[in-house]
Design a protein around this motif. Structure first.
Motif, PDB file in Angstrom:
ATOM      1  N   SER A   9       0.682  -1.197   0.116  1.00 53.98           N
ATOM      2  CA  SER A   9      -0.188  -0.385  -0.512  1.00 53.98           C
ATOM      3  C   SER A   9       0.796   1.236   0.058  1.00 53.98           C
ATOM      4  N   GLU A  46      -1.180  -2.466  -4.410  1.00 49.76           N
ATOM      5  CA  GLU A  46      -2.201  -0.584  -4.481  1.00 49.76           C
ATOM      6  C   GLU A  46      -2.008   0.683  -4.640  1.00 49.76           C
ATOM      7  N   HIS A  47       0.002   1.197  -4.065  1.00 51.09           N
ATOM      8  CA  HIS A  47       0.278   2.017  -4.595  1.00 51.09           C
ATOM      9  C   HIS A  47       0.766   2.559  -6.004  1.00 51.09           C
ATOM     10  N   CYS A  70      -4.933  -2.787  -8.539  1.00 51.95           N
ATOM     11  CA  CYS A  70      -4.970  -1.920  -7.941  1.00 51.95           C
ATOM     12  C   CYS A  70      -5.016  -0.757  -9.142  1.00 51.95           C
ATOM     13  N   ASP A  72      -6.788   3.582  -9.328  1.00 46.54           N
ATOM     14  CA  ASP A  72      -6.326   5.259  -9.345  1.00 46.54           C
ATOM     15  C   ASP A  72      -7.338   5.216  -7.401  1.00 46.54           C
ATOM     16  N   ARG A  74      -8.010   3.208  -5.454  1.00 50.70           N
ATOM     17  CA  ARG A  74      -7.151   1.631  -5.069  1.00 50.70           C
ATOM     18  C   ARG A  74      -7.813   0.251  -4.713  1.00 50.70           C
ATOM     19  N   GLN A 244      -6.369   0.877   5.588  1.00 52.56           N
ATOM     20  CA  GLN A 244      -5.688  -0.080   5.696  1.00 52.56           C
ATOM     21  C   GLN A 244      -5.951  -1.193   6.273  1.00 52.56           C
ATOM     22  N   LYS A 247      -8.822  -3.104   4.934  1.00 46.35           N
ATOM     23  CA  LYS A 247      -8.205  -4.221   3.805  1.00 46.35           C
ATOM     24  C   LYS A 247      -7.437  -5.814   3.871  1.00 46.35           C
TER      25      LYS A 247
END
Length: 295
Positions: A9, A46-47, A70, A72, A74, A244, A247
């Motif tokens: 992330s 994700e990032h 992922c 934009d 996320r 986070q 998730k």
């Protein structure tokens, strides 16, 4: 063997060395960790500033790792899929392609029955009226001709989240949590199907032309209540944003205990049992698709 799920992330640089995923932070490139690629089952990227080398992606593909990209927002947007993850893949593809309509309707009947049974089991576990679903899962017809899945869904969601709740992709919370959990589950199911030599793009019931993984959507149905249980717990605590931590809790569904006839296995391992049994149904060497019963 239970595989690891890795979630990125924040910005990381990911590369391959000696068949290990090398993980470096962009702020401290000299500090690194490594994970054997063969130990990995799912990777969530994700990032947007995460970088991944092509050799690593190829190695992950070779080991049938579900790599989830992922977008934009996320939210999971795409997945890396191996084109050669099983030695008898061609034979399995042919059996799947040539499966008769009665066979597919019979498999779908089993899937619907298993899904409603697990929905009923979850409601009972949570102190709700799970017995209301018994008429829905008893004597499901071939192909679910009378749509007991739909009838059960209306009862199930009202019992689980209240009469005001409407299950829809763009709906109010906890739909966002359900969407995320189902996407992770779908990727894990697709990975298991590929490992069993099946092609996720050829579905049994789900056939939308814009759906790349309809077979995964078919097979995951009885596993959805495991995600629902996790979401119910989060929602009851007032945790309705995809933080986070939330998730992470949804990713851990892949390690939930699932009970089969004689054994208890983590959900991720259970998926391999289900996929293998479906491959046998298509090949004509088995008649029953194996699913766990939620406890």
């Amino acid at each position: 063997m239970l595989k690891r799920t890795l979630f990125f992330s924040t910005p990381y640089s990911l590369s391959l060395r000696d068949n290990q995923m090398v993980i470096r932070t962009k702020e401290a490139p000299d500090m690194q960790k490594s994970v054997p690629v063969e130990d990995i089952g799912v990777v969530v990227l994700e990032h947007p500033q995460t970088s991944v080398t092509l050799p690593l992606l190829n190695a992950l593909s070779d080991h049938n790792v579900a790599v989830i990209f992922c977008g934009d927002t996320r939210m999971p947007n795409a997945m890396l899929m191996s084109l050669d993850s099983n030695r008898t893949q061609g034979e399995s593809y042919r059996a799947q392609l040539e499966a008769s309509e009665p066979l597919k309707k019979g498999v779908w009947r089993q899937i619907v029955e298993a899904k409603i049974r697990n929905q009923a089991a979850l409601l009972t576990k949570l102190g709700r009226e799970g017995d209301r679903l018994k008429p829905c899962y008893c004597n499901v017809r071939s192909g679910d001709a009378d749509n007991r899945e739909g009838v059960a869904a209306r009862i199930y969601w009202a019992e689980l989240f209240g009469r005001e709740f409407v299950r829809m992709r763009e709906g109010a919370a906890p739909n966002n949590l359900l969407n995320y959990g189902y996407t992770i589950l779908r990727a894990a199911v697709a990975r298991s199907l590929m490992g069993a030599g099946l092609f996720p793009a050829m579905g049994i019931f789900h056939r939308n032309r814009y759906n790349a993984f309809p077979l995964a959507d078919d097979v995951m149905e009885p596993y959805r209540p495991y995600v629902d249980e996790a979401v119910y717990g989060l929602y009851a605590q007032g945790r309705v944003q995809l933080t986070q931590e939330v998730k992470g809790a949804l990713l851990r569904v892949l390690f939930a205990d699932t009970r089969f006839a004689k054994v208890m296995r983590p959900l991720e391992v259970g998926l391999t049992f289900t996929a293998a049994s479906l491959a046998k149904c298509f090949a004509g060497t088995g008649k029953k698709i194996v699913y766990p019963l939620l406890e």
